[in-house]
Each structure stands twice: as structure tokens, then as C-alpha cells.
Design a protein around this motif. Structure first.
Motif, mmCIF file in Angstrom:
data_model
loop_
_atom_site.group_PDB
_atom_site.id
_atom_site.type_symbol
_atom_site.label_atom_id
_atom_site.label_comp_id
_atom_site.label_asym_id
_atom_site.label_seq_id
_atom_site.Cartn_x
_atom_site.Cartn_y
_atom_site.Cartn_z
ATOM 1 N N LYS A 170 50.672 38.851 40.336
ATOM 2 C CA LYS A 170 50.286 37.650 39.602
ATOM 3 C C LYS A 170 48.958 37.849 38.881
ATOM 4 N N HIS A 229 51.018 19.163 42.056
ATOM 5 C CA HIS A 229 52.363 19.255 41.484
ATOM 6 C C HIS A 229 52.754 17.928 40.821
ATOM 7 N N VAL A 234 50.612 23.688 38.617
ATOM 8 C CA VAL A 234 51.158 24.610 39.608
ATOM 9 C C VAL A 234 50.252 24.679 40.820
ATOM 10 N N ARG A 235 48.952 24.621 40.576
ATOM 11 C CA ARG A 235 47.971 24.706 41.670
ATOM 12 C C ARG A 235 46.643 24.150 41.184
ATOM 13 N N ASP A 257 49.471 30.165 34.953
ATOM 14 C CA ASP A 257 50.099 29.644 36.168
ATOM 15 C C ASP A 257 51.572 29.320 35.930
ATOM 16 N N TYR A 258 51.858 28.706 34.805
ATOM 17 C CA TYR A 258 53.246 28.348 34.509
ATOM 18 C C TYR A 258 54.104 29.578 34.246
ATOM 19 N N PHE A 261 54.778 31.009 37.564
ATOM 20 C CA PHE A 261 55.732 30.159 38.278
ATOM 21 C C PHE A 261 57.148 30.353 37.740
ATOM 22 N N THR A 265 59.325 32.777 40.615
ATOM 23 C CA THR A 265 59.819 31.803 41.594
ATOM 24 C C THR A 265 61.338 31.847 41.643
#
Length: 322
Positions: A170, A229, A234-235, A257-258, A261, A265
Motif C-alpha cells: 500500500k 466510513h 477509507v480511514r 486511500d480509495y 481500497f 480489497t
């Protein structure tokens, strides 16, 4: 212990000439400079050579003290490091495969060549200082112009858990996104317009304080994760000590982040998120065209590579709807 030195001395007449044109890293730099060899079948050397041929990225793990000394505009670069030990050569393969096959999943050689570093140096330990400094040990990477340095190819990396590897990938995905985002000619305006606004001022909020946090009725997430969320994130933004804070991530991190994700995921988890957090679904729908049309990412192939046991279908992202 060795030192990585990058000392650039250029004639003043060249300095004058460069003012009228862009200075870009020379993609031919690595091959001639380091004497790249094809290597034996199955060897690290063969993998390095094939990677260089495919996408113009040269991974180096066995290099001398002055490997970084080239003529460029970066100035002075001098870092403490320890080299990869011979008995840890297999870690070199692991790192190259993880970046090339997972971080770069769905990207062709020309795309990588245009958006990544020319040289990627691998080492055991690294400090962001000219000598060893325990406060400046580099955890994931250090970048300088057209070069990237990745440490921990030793005992530390041998102890990585599956979660460690996921977080490691990541970090490099976020680094790639940063480079793509900075080079893009437009921003994901529709996505940013959906960032949480302070109800009093109407301005973009910078935090969601704990008095607004909610308990997850399904007890799947912590109150912090559940709340962020719910507001479409996402965080939260890490403060260096805790991964869960009240702070909202900046815009570039929001995009990264997206992407992480959407591409890392499992489908089952994403389906759950869309069903329980409509704001995340709305923001994902707003961002996906930008990722595909502007940044040129194939997020389906990326997700399939990272989650082969729970992969999305070809039209999964196109069919998302409110």
C-alpha cells in the motif's frame, strides 16, 4: 556499513543552458552505467535484466559506495546504508515481484516507464542521514529525483507477516498514485466535492471529533473506522503514533486511500461496504472514471491480481450505482 553518495558538480555554462528547457531523467542511464548483464536462467540477475527490458526500471542490490554519483540537478545526496547480504538474495526477487506484479498490476511496460523511477536501489538498512542515526532509520523507502531506495531486505523483511506485506504494498501504491496525481492535468473534482463539510461553516472539515463517533451496530468496525466510513473516508489520518485519529486525510491521500481500497480489497468486503456506507459508494462512483480515464489505471485487473480468490467481475466497477 557503506554510504550512498550523490554529488553533482556541473559547469556554470550548462546551468545557463538548462534554464531554457526541462531537465528529465535519462531512461538510458542505468544500463550503460552499471553494466547490466542478462544472468543465468532463474537468477536474480536475469530477473533484473528482464525487468529493465520490459519497463526501463533497473533494480540494483549489489553496488559500490559511489553507485549514486551521477551528473544531475539534485545536489548533494549522501546516506548511510548496509548492503543486502548474499544469503538474502531471494528477498530481491520477492521485492521485485511484489512491485512489478502487484503494485503495477494491469499496467504495461510503457506506462510504468513513464511514471516510475529509473533506478530502484535495494539495501538492508538505511538512514536518512550521512551517518547512522537511530531516529532517522527509513522504514519503507527514500526517494531522490529518478532514484528510489528500498531498505529492510534482511532479517527484518524475513519476519514480515501477511499484514506487513499488505501495508508495504500500500505504501508503494500510494507513492505511485502521488506521482500519477502530480502529473495529471486535472483533478477529481466530483470526488473532492463529496468530502465532508463542517455543518456550521460549510467549509471542508479537517477532523471528525470523538464526540461525533458512532458505535457500529454490527460490531464489525471500531467506532473511529465506522464513523469515518460513514462520512465517506477509507480511514482517518495517522498521527504517527496511532492509526485511528480524529484527523481527515488530505486530498491526495484521499485519492490514494480509495485506489488502495478499490484494488486491494476482496469483493465480499467491498459489497459489504457499499451496502452499509452509501457515502463511500457515492464517492467511489465519482472517482472511478477519473482513475480509468485520467490516470489510466485498470482497477479491475489490479484488484484481480491482489485478490485472486475473491475477484471482481469485468464490469463490477462500471455497474456500481446508488
Amino acid at each position: 556499513m557503506k554510504k550512498i553518495i550523490n554529488l553533482y558538480l556541473l559547469p556554470l555554462m550548462l546551468l545557463w543552458g538548462a534554464c531554457s528547457e526541462d531537465v528529465n531523467p535519462d531512461p538510458q542511464l542505468a544500463g550503460p552505467l552499471y553494466g547490466l548483464a542478462k544472468g543465468e536462467p532463474g537468477s536474480v540477475e536475469e530477473l533484473v535484466y528482464q525487468t529493465w527490458e520490459y519497463c526501463g526500471v533497473y533494480y540494483l542490490w549489489d553496488y559500490g559506495d559511489y553507485a549514486f554519483q551521477v551528473t544531475n540537478w539534485s545536489g548533494y545526496f549522501n546516506k548511510w546504508y548496509t548492503p543486502v547480504k548474499e544469503e538474502n538474495k531471494e528477498l530481491v526477487k520477492m521485492v521485485i515481484h511484489a512491485i512489478q506484479n502487484e503494485v503495477f498490476a494491469g499496467m504495461d511496460g510503457d506506462y510504468i516507464r513513464r511514471n516510475w523511477f529509473v533506478r530502484v536501489f535495494l539495501c538492508d538498512s538505511l538512514c536518512n542521514d550521512y551517518d547512522y542515526n537511530s531516529d532517522k532509520v527509513v522504514n519503507t523507502y527514500l526517494q531522490n529525483e529518478d532514484m528510489l531506495i528500498i531498505p529492510n531486505l534482511g532479517e527484518r523483511m524475513k519476519e514480515y507477516t501477511e499484514e506487513d506485506w499488505t501495508n508495504w504494498k500500500k505504501e508503494f501504491s500510494s507513492l505511485l498514485v502521488g506521482r500519477l496525481y502530480l502529473g495529471a492535468t486535472e483533478e477529481p473534482t466530483a470526488f473532492f466535492d463529496l468530502r465532508y463539510k463542517n455543518p456550521t461553516t460549510g467549509k471542508e472539515a479537517t477532523a471528525i471529533f470523538t464526540n461525533a463517533w458512532e458505535e457500529d451496530p454490527d460490531e464489525k468496525y471500531s467506532p473511529g473506522v465506522y464513523t469515518f466510513h460513514k462520512y465517506g473516508y477509507v480511514r482517518s489520518k495517522s498521527d504517527g503514533w496511532s492509526s485511528e485519529t480524529v484527523l481527515i486525510v488530505d486530498r491526495k491521500t484521499d485519492v490514494a486511500d480509495y485506489i488502495n481500497f478499490l484494488t486491494m480489497t476482496e469483493k465480499t468486503e467491498m459489497d459489504y461496504i457499499w451496502a452499509h456506507f452509501p457515502k463511500m459508494l457515492e464517492r467511489a462512483i465519482a472517482l472511478i472514471p477519473y482513475l480509468e480515464d485520467v490516470l489510466g489505471l485498470d482497477i479491475v485487473i489490479m484488484q484481480n491480481a491482489n485478490c485472486p480468490h475473491d475477484a471482481v467481475e469485468t464490469d463490477y466497477y462500471k455497474n456500481l450505482s446508488m
